[in-house]
Design a protein around this motif. Structure first.
Motif, PDB file in Angstrom:
ATOM      1  N   TYR A   1      -3.111  -8.763   4.419  1.00 47.94           N
ATOM      2  CA  TYR A   1      -2.145  -9.442   3.552  1.00 47.94           C
ATOM      3  C   TYR A   1      -2.304  -9.047   2.094  1.00 47.94           C
ATOM      4  CZ  TYR A   1      -6.043 -12.804   2.855  1.00 47.94           C
ATOM      5  OH  TYR A   1      -7.252 -13.394   2.585  1.00 47.94           O
ATOM      6  N   LEU A   2      -1.229  -9.287   1.363  1.00 42.97           N
ATOM      7  CA  LEU A   2      -1.207  -9.204  -0.102  1.00 42.97           C
ATOM      8  C   LEU A   2      -0.562 -10.484  -0.606  1.00 42.97           C
ATOM      9  CD1 LEU A   2      -0.053  -6.294  -2.423  1.00 42.97           C
ATOM     10  CD2 LEU A   2       0.945  -8.574  -2.664  1.00 42.97           C
ATOM     11  N   VAL A   3      -1.288 -11.219  -1.433  1.00 47.51           N
ATOM     12  CA  VAL A   3      -0.768 -12.446  -2.042  1.00 47.51           C
ATOM     13  C   VAL A   3      -0.692 -12.210  -3.548  1.00 47.51           C
ATOM     14  CG1 VAL A   3      -1.143 -14.898  -2.470  1.00 47.51           C
ATOM     15  CG2 VAL A   3      -1.776 -13.902  -0.248  1.00 47.51           C
ATOM     16  N   GLU A   4       0.513 -12.318  -4.109  1.00 50.08           N
ATOM     17  CA  GLU A   4       0.692 -12.139  -5.558  1.00 50.08           C
ATOM     18  C   GLU A   4       1.449 -13.336  -6.100  1.00 50.08           C
ATOM     19  OE1 GLU A   4       3.088 -11.641  -8.951  1.00 50.08           O
ATOM     20  OE2 GLU A   4       4.018 -10.971  -7.075  1.00 50.08           O
ATOM     21  N   ILE A   5       0.824 -14.049  -7.040  1.00 49.73           N
ATOM     22  CA  ILE A   5       1.451 -15.202  -7.674  1.00 49.73           C
ATOM     23  C   ILE A   5       1.355 -15.016  -9.186  1.00 49.73           C
ATOM     24  CG2 ILE A   5       1.454 -17.707  -7.950  1.00 49.73           C
ATOM     25  CD1 ILE A   5       0.220 -17.944  -5.194  1.00 49.73           C
ATOM     26  N   GLY A   6       2.489 -14.798  -9.814  1.00 53.53           N
ATOM     27  CA  GLY A   6       2.518 -14.609 -11.256  1.00 53.53           C
ATOM     28  C   GLY A   6       1.664 -13.452 -11.737  1.00 53.53           C
ATOM     29  N   GLY A   7       1.508 -12.425 -10.895  1.00 58.58           N
ATOM     30  CA  GLY A   7       0.725 -11.254 -11.281  1.00 58.58           C
ATOM     31  C   GLY A   7      -0.727 -11.294 -10.854  1.00 58.58           C
ATOM     32  N   GLU A   8      -1.210 -12.444 -10.371  1.00 60.86           N
ATOM     33  CA  GLU A   8      -2.591 -12.548  -9.893  1.00 60.86           C
ATOM     34  C   GLU A   8      -2.585 -12.311  -8.386  1.00 60.86           C
ATOM     35  OE1 GLU A   8      -3.664 -12.484 -12.633  1.00 60.86           O
ATOM     36  OE2 GLU A   8      -2.583 -13.872 -13.883  1.00 60.86           O
ATOM     37  N   ILE A   9      -3.575 -11.556  -7.893  1.00 56.06           N
ATOM     38  CA  ILE A   9      -3.472 -10.971  -6.556  1.00 56.06           C
ATOM     39  C   ILE A   9      -4.740 -11.182  -5.727  1.00 56.06           C
ATOM     40  CG2 ILE A   9      -3.231  -8.761  -5.330  1.00 56.06           C
ATOM     41  CD1 ILE A   9      -1.589  -7.776  -7.763  1.00 56.06           C
ATOM     42  N   ARG A  10      -4.525 -11.450  -4.425  1.00 54.60           N
ATOM     43  CA  ARG A  10      -5.594 -11.400  -3.436  1.00 54.60           C
ATOM     44  C   ARG A  10      -5.179 -10.434  -2.328  1.00 54.60           C
ATOM     45  NH1 ARG A  10      -9.585 -15.433  -2.326  1.00 54.60           N
ATOM     46  NH2 ARG A  10      -9.884 -14.306  -0.360  1.00 54.60           N
ATOM     47  N   LEU A  11      -6.129  -9.612  -1.902  1.00 53.64           N
ATOM     48  CA  LEU A  11      -5.854  -8.572  -0.917  1.00 53.64           C
ATOM     49  C   LEU A  11      -6.824  -8.668   0.255  1.00 53.64           C
ATOM     50  CD1 LEU A  11      -5.699  -5.603  -3.456  1.00 53.64           C
ATOM     51  CD2 LEU A  11      -3.721  -6.753  -2.440  1.00 53.64           C
ATOM     52  N   LYS A  12      -6.296  -8.296   1.429  1.00 49.84           N
ATOM     53  CA  LYS A  12      -7.162  -8.191   2.601  1.00 49.84           C
ATOM     54  C   LYS A  12      -6.609  -7.131   3.541  1.00 49.84           C
ATOM     55  CE  LYS A  12      -9.190 -10.864   6.408  1.00 49.84           C
ATOM     56  NZ  LYS A  12      -9.272 -12.193   7.068  1.00 49.84           N
ATOM     57  N   GLY A  13      -7.492  -6.348   4.126  1.00 48.78           N
ATOM     58  CA  GLY A  13      -7.104  -5.403   5.163  1.00 48.78           C
ATOM     59  C   GLY A  13      -6.295  -4.227   4.673  1.00 48.78           C
ATOM     60  N   GLU A  14      -5.247  -3.888   5.436  1.00 53.92           N
ATOM     61  CA  GLU A  14      -4.490  -2.660   5.209  1.00 53.92           C
ATOM     62  C   GLU A  14      -3.020  -2.944   4.907  1.00 53.92           C
ATOM     63  OE1 GLU A  14      -4.982  -0.676   8.922  1.00 53.92           O
ATOM     64  OE2 GLU A  14      -6.996   0.085   8.444  1.00 53.92           O
ATOM     65  N   ASN A  15      -2.396  -1.991   4.209  1.00 53.54           N
ATOM     66  CA  ASN A  15      -0.957  -2.070   3.973  1.00 53.54           C
ATOM     67  C   ASN A  15      -0.193  -1.494   5.167  1.00 53.54           C
ATOM     68  OD1 ASN A  15      -1.120   0.723   3.744  1.00 53.54           O
ATOM     69  ND2 ASN A  15      -0.835   0.756   1.526  1.00 53.54           N
ATOM     70  N   LEU A  16       1.103  -1.345   5.030  1.00 52.71           N
ATOM     71  CA  LEU A  16       1.939  -0.901   6.153  1.00 52.71           C
ATOM     72  C   LEU A  16       1.619   0.524   6.598  1.00 52.71           C
ATOM     73  CD1 LEU A  16       3.637  -3.247   4.703  1.00 52.71           C
ATOM     74  CD2 LEU A  16       5.570  -2.295   5.948  1.00 52.71           C
ATOM     75  N   GLN A  17       1.010   1.310   5.720  1.00 53.92           N
ATOM     76  CA  GLN A  17       0.663   2.685   6.048  1.00 53.92           C
ATOM     77  C   GLN A  17      -0.755   2.807   6.606  1.00 53.92           C
ATOM     78  OE1 GLN A  17       2.163   1.919   2.838  1.00 53.92           O
ATOM     79  NE2 GLN A  17       4.066   2.208   3.989  1.00 53.92           N
ATOM     80  N   GLY A  18      -1.406   1.667   6.815  1.00 56.34           N
ATOM     81  CA  GLY A  18      -2.758   1.676   7.352  1.00 56.34           C
ATOM     82  C   GLY A  18      -3.808   2.056   6.330  1.00 56.34           C
ATOM     83  N   GLU A  19      -3.499   1.884   5.046  1.00 58.81           N
ATOM     84  CA  GLU A  19      -4.421   2.232   3.965  1.00 58.81           C
ATOM     85  C   GLU A  19      -4.765   0.983   3.161  1.00 58.81           C
ATOM     86  OE1 GLU A  19      -2.528   6.660   3.021  1.00 58.81           O
ATOM     87  OE2 GLU A  19      -1.977   4.923   1.800  1.00 58.81           O
ATOM     88  N   ALA A  20      -5.720   1.139   2.237  1.00 62.75           N
ATOM     89  CA  ALA A  20      -5.985   0.063   1.282  1.00 62.75           C
ATOM     90  C   ALA A  20      -4.728  -0.161   0.441  1.00 62.75           C
ATOM     91  CB  ALA A  20      -7.172   0.432   0.395  1.00 62.75           C
ATOM     92  N   TRP A  21      -4.549  -1.376  -0.031  1.00 66.75           N
ATOM     93  CA  TRP A  21      -3.359  -1.730  -0.802  1.00 66.75           C
ATOM     94  C   TRP A  21      -3.317  -0.976  -2.130  1.00 66.75           C
ATOM     95  CZ3 TRP A  21       0.337  -4.743   1.417  1.00 66.75           C
ATOM     96  CH2 TRP A  21      -0.049  -5.473   2.561  1.00 66.75           C
TER      97      TRP A  21
ATOM     98  N   ILE B   1      -7.102  -0.422  -3.444  1.00 64.08           N
ATOM     99  CA  ILE B   1      -8.263  -1.285  -3.214  1.00 64.08           C
ATOM    100  C   ILE B   1      -7.893  -2.338  -2.175  1.00 64.08           C
ATOM    101  CG2 ILE B   1      -7.680  -2.982  -5.004  1.00 64.08           C
ATOM    102  CD1 ILE B   1     -10.680  -2.869  -5.840  1.00 64.08           C
ATOM    103  N   THR B   2      -8.891  -2.941  -1.563  1.00 66.06           N
ATOM    104  CA  THR B   2      -8.619  -4.033  -0.631  1.00 66.06           C
ATOM    105  C   THR B   2      -9.796  -4.991  -0.591  1.00 66.06           C
ATOM    106  OG1 THR B   2      -7.709  -4.573   1.543  1.00 66.06           O
ATOM    107  CG2 THR B   2      -9.529  -2.979   1.488  1.00 66.06           C
ATOM    108  N   ASP B   3      -9.581  -6.138   0.052  1.00 68.93           N
ATOM    109  CA  ASP B   3     -10.598  -7.177   0.217  1.00 68.93           C
ATOM    110  C   ASP B   3     -11.168  -7.659  -1.111  1.00 68.93           C
ATOM    111  OD1 ASP B   3     -10.259  -6.967   2.968  1.00 68.93           O
ATOM    112  OD2 ASP B   3     -11.825  -5.450   3.164  1.00 68.93           O
ATOM    113  N   ARG B   4     -10.330  -7.671  -2.148  1.00 66.64           N
ATOM    114  CA  ARG B   4     -10.744  -8.149  -3.470  1.00 66.64           C
ATOM    115  C   ARG B   4      -9.598  -8.930  -4.106  1.00 66.64           C
ATOM    116  NH1 ARG B   4     -14.992  -5.499  -5.885  1.00 66.64           N
ATOM    117  NH2 ARG B   4     -15.373  -7.543  -6.829  1.00 66.64           N
TER     118      ARG B   4
END
Length: 322
Positions: A173-193, A217-220
């Protein structure tokens, strides 16, 4: 809810909305075809009832009016972390600095910079040593103390949504609220976000329109603070919203933008603010002292944008724009 098939054949869902006076954009992969937007909207609405200064009935608004109100877990977590980071950054991050922002015209309509006497008067109401929690209630040393958690709350709300997605077994997932972000796992291309970092130009009012770099980057968690969008000109001088709570005046240095990478967006959000207030030299000192933090700094060096980053991020900047 929009669905897009990823390269591995799984579906990613995209939901958008508004919260905390800003917008959110959430992408998540779910094998059960679930629409989480109603639950996330309810979650964020409850969050605002605790920490939004724009809601007159929120806990923080009632505290600012000196009403007797018990704080909830959201408020307790943010306040405790804010106090910790304020100590670590020598007061550069301070949720009690709201009277200064109002005086300088960033939380009010007036744009009349305060004089020295006004600033000295306001400073007696500012400082995290002047406010504490006892028995789940805020205790102030003076009733004119006012709190504003906007510089940490959006990050925390991203953490809360990320926790919700974790509890529902979302691996990517990618969570973005007002420009602040949490990331986990992979994007649609199977890579880090991939996350764009805006060029800190006064002529770049729209986030994502003109990028300085792309971070993969991911998991940050990621948060960016800059002084190039919120400012005004008074008597030929640029007045930035980056107010130093210790001095009472806008910070003056060549740091235009700082992006902080941490394990939680709560921390990334607050440290990004503190680093922007203090400048690159002091920020590097803190980065060497506190583990789990990385940063990208964009400075103005004789009219040119120069980017610096901590060693752990050097291999994660996929593209830098001239």
């Amino acid at each position: 809810m929009n669905a897009v098939m990823a390269d591995n054949g799984s579906f990613y869902y995209n939901i958008r909305g508004t919260a905390e006076g800003t917008s959110y954009n959430i992408i998540y992969q779910d094998n059960k075809d679930r629409d989480f937007q109603p639950e996330i909207d309810t979650l964020l609405a409850g969050f605002e009832k605790s920490l939004s200064v724009y809601d007159r009935d929120s806990i923080i608004s009632r505290i600012n009016r000196n009403e007797d109100v018990e704080v909830d877990d959201y408020f307790y977590t943010v306040f405790t972390k804010a106090k910790e980071i304020s100590t670590q950054t020598e007061g550069s991050f301070d949720i009690s600095a709201e009277p200064l922002f109002r005086a300088w015209g960033f939380s009010s309509q007036g744009k009349n910079p305060p004089d020295k006497a006004q600033i000295e008067k306001l400073k007696q109401y500012i400082g995290m040593d002047k406010v504490k929690i006892e028995n789940r209630r805020i205790v102030k040393s003076h009733p004119d103390i006012v709190l504003n958690v906007n510089a940490i709350a959006k990050g925390y709300s991203a953490d809360i949504v990320a926790t919700f997605l974790d509890e529902h077994n979302c691996q990517n997932y990618l969570v973005e609220i007002g420009g602040e972000i949490r990331l986990k796992g992979e994007n649609l291309q199977g890579e880090a976000w991939r996350i764009g970092i805006d060029r800190p130009s006064e002529n770049n009012p729209i986030p994502g329109q003109d990028l300085q770099a792309v971070l993969q980057i991911t998991d940050r968690a990621i948060a960016t603070s800059g002084n190039y969008r919120q400012f005004y000109i008074q008597d030929g001088q640029k007045i930035s919203h980056t107010i130093n709570p210790a001095t009472g005046y806008p910070s003056k240095h060549n740091l235009l933008s700082v992006t902080v990478v941490a394990d939680e967006a709560l921390a990334a959000d607050a440290y990004a603010t503190a680093f922007l207030v203090s400048g690159i030299e002091k920020s590097l000192e803190w980065l060497n002292k506190y583990t789990g933090l990385d940063a990208i700094f964009i400075c103005d060096e004789e009219g040119e944008y120069k980017m610096y980053c901590t060693p752990a991020l050097e291999g994660k900047i996929m593209q830098e724009y001239g």
